[in-house]
Write an enzyme that holds these catalytic residues in place. Structure first.
Site, mmCIF file in Angstrom:
data_model
loop_
_atom_site.group_PDB
_atom_site.id
_atom_site.type_symbol
_atom_site.label_atom_id
_atom_site.label_comp_id
_atom_site.label_asym_id
_atom_site.label_seq_id
_atom_site.Cartn_x
_atom_site.Cartn_y
_atom_site.Cartn_z
ATOM 1 N N ASP A 107 -15.042 -7.485 7.515
ATOM 2 C CA ASP A 107 -15.642 -6.922 8.731
ATOM 3 C C ASP A 107 -17.064 -7.421 8.944
ATOM 4 O OD1 ASP A 107 -13.464 -5.184 9.474
ATOM 5 O OD2 ASP A 107 -13.999 -3.954 7.751
ATOM 6 N N ASP A 112 -16.357 -11.275 2.538
ATOM 7 C CA ASP A 112 -16.155 -9.948 3.116
ATOM 8 C C ASP A 112 -15.430 -10.146 4.453
ATOM 9 O OD1 ASP A 112 -16.758 -7.110 3.703
ATOM 10 O OD2 ASP A 112 -18.088 -7.973 5.212
#
Ligand code: TMP
Length: 308
Positions: free
Chosen positions: A51, A49
């Site tokens: 952020d 991922d």
């Protein structure tokens, strides 16, 4: 086992102190590490991922910005409208009482409205560059070294995000200052007119609740944008054959990023950034390793050097 010199000093490693990492089942983790090491780096891929996983959650006491909220259009009226949407939909994203089908509809609605405002507001390539230049966003320490090490041993990295691909690429470009051949971004990708204005988005919208669907099919190689060379590790079919996965995420939902893959072994590393006391139990059960307190990436660098 291959151990690379990855620029990680002993003093850096010791920053990953005992208080910052939790392993729920050490034996299970050791078994997975052994299985992945035995299969070799040719079988491994990393799915991460973006952020608050690759990037820091907090910077100087403030929340770091995400690929969405760092954007500043030259027409500020549209930033205000997007912020209003954020204030309405963000609490719904985390509401424990909205049924999943309804929440999915709401998320689609949010992403479509935001994307429409970006188009209507006339976002330009130049806005993206400037927004990233002035953004409060930083990679965790050790991310550069992790990418370098993985590139060196030919392990692909899929960065999977419900944010904006073009912003993530600009952040990589400005903050890492190197184009990595082994990195692919799966995220919402913009289409610009010849004069540099955003006109539409490519393909199906990726939001927080459909991140797991068709992950690999949606991938567009980074070299399209950064001028790298495509190679066997950037080929979707060969990536699918890499059935050992190192997954990095900060939300329980990120565990779904490997759903499109029929994996044999998966080591899931979770970064628990907030609500630690409330969430540690769930995270410890769901992730093999959990890093607390906005930990650097050195522990993952070390883990990779142990399994490759
Ligand atoms: P991800 O980075 O975990 O894939 O999720 C993207 C995040 O972006 C999600 O938590 C919601 C957030 N978001 C904004 O901040 N502004 C927006 O306009 C939209 C659509 C999403």
């Amino acid at each position: 086992a291959y151990r690379a010199e990855v620029g990680m000093e002993r003093s850096d490693r010791s920053k990953v102190s005992d208080g910052m990492v939790v392993v729920g089942d050490p034996q299970l983790l050791e078994n997975k590490k052994a299985a992945i090491r035995n299969a070799g780096p040719g079988k491994l891929q990393v799915i991460a991922d973006f952020d608050a996983t690759l990037t820091k959650y907090r910077i100087n006491g403030c929340c770091g910005q995400t690929s969405h909220n760092l954007l500043q259009q030259s027409n500020p009226e549209y930033d205000i409208k997007r912020q209003e949407l954020y204030e309405y939909y963000h609490p719904l994203e985390f509401s424990p009482i909205i049924p999943i089908e309804e929440k999915t509809k709401l998320m689609v609605e949010w992403w479509e409205k935001t994307h429409a405002l970006l188009i209507e507001g006339g976002l330009t390539c130049d806005d993206i560059k400037k927004s990233v230049e002035s953004a409060t966003i930083e990679f965790r320490e050790g991310v550069f070294e992790l990418f370098e090490f993985l590139e060196e041993i030919g392990v692909p990295v899929l960065i999977f995000s419900a944010g904006l691909a073009d912003i993530i690429e600009e952040v990589l470009r400005q903050k890492l200052r190197k184009s990595f051949k082994n990195i692919k971004i799966v995220s919402n990708r913009m289409i610009f007119s010849k004069d540099g204005h955003l006109v539409s988005f490519k393909g199906k919208t990726i939001h927080v609740l459909n991140k797991n669907e068709h992950a690999l099919d949606m991938a567009a190689p980074l070299h399209d944008h950064l001028g790298g060379n495509d190679g066997p590790i950037n080929d979707n079919a060969s990536v699918k054959k890499r059935t050992n996965v190192l997954l990095l995420g900060d939300h329980m939902g990120d565990l779904g990023m490997s759903d499109g893959l029929n994996y044999e072994n998966r080591i899931a590393v979770g970064f628990l950034n907030d609500n630690i006391e409330k969430s540690i139990g769930n995270y410890q059960e769901a992730f093999d390793v959990v890093y607390l307190n906005d930990a650097p990436m050195w522990g993952v660098v070390e883990l990779v050097s142990q399994i490759c």
